[in-house]
Design an enzyme around this catalytic site. Sequence first.
Site: not given
Length: 246
Positions: A26, A21, A24, A67-70
């Site tokens: 970074w 994680d 973004g 799954t949530e990253n979609w």
Amino acid sequence: MDLKSQINLEKLPRHIAVIMDGNGRWAKEHGMPRVFGHRNGVKAVRETTEACAELGVEYLTLYAFSTENWSRPQTEVNALMALLVETIKNEVKTLNKNSIRLKAIGDISKLPPKSYNALRSAMEDTSQNERMTLVLALNYSSRWEIVEAAKKLAEQAKAGELSPKDIDNDVFSNALATQGMPDPELLIRTSGETRISNYLLWQIAYTELYFTPVRWPDFRKEHLYEAILNFQQRERRFGKTSEQLT
Ligand code: IPE
Ligand code: IPE
Ligand code: MG
């Protein structure tokens, strides 16, 4: 003494899981778009994989796409999928050279065909390697995995192949995507977030959790050694008292 040589190889975790994680943030900290962070995260994947293989860790499971990253902006999702194809294609040679087998957990059939095909062929090309298994959690979520396991067991019961009273921890574990793998002893999350984000909920029942503020693109072998050393200083009691362990 350097960190690596302080590690007790007799007490090495067999399985390390990582929530990669902070890509973004970074990128933002470097005044660049989020995708720049993802690209720079590849070096950390390489370093972590190499360090684990060198030490003798048997399984390394990396959370690459949930799954949530979609729900992220379509351009970011596309970039991540393209990066996946590119990285897998570039790394197969090194994986074979180091005898690392590639596996995936998650609903990979829902990945774009190019990503799916690249992944499939890399898994096939590395299937005979025995030194370490690198597991990518891709389109993965733990609740999805647990629900799938429940469905599978229900189907077997309905077909008369399984009696509900025979369902125990082992039967359930074997119905999960991580079938055949030991539970992770150590879970590392980078970037300072201290949550699990739908990752390996069943498997981490007794896992030691390690959180570091280091953003994933900055994560290097030394950071991994620090995490392992920290893990090795802990007393894992599994419900017993401290006195019972000695
Ligand atoms: C992890 O970094 C990579 C993926 C989830 C694919 P993030 O993209 O979540 O980075 P932050 O958390 O926004 O900094
Ligand atoms: C978890 O990171 C998923 C991966 C590392 C692939 P996220 O950045 O998506 O997690 P949340 O949404 O902040 O919990
Ligand atoms: Mg994040």
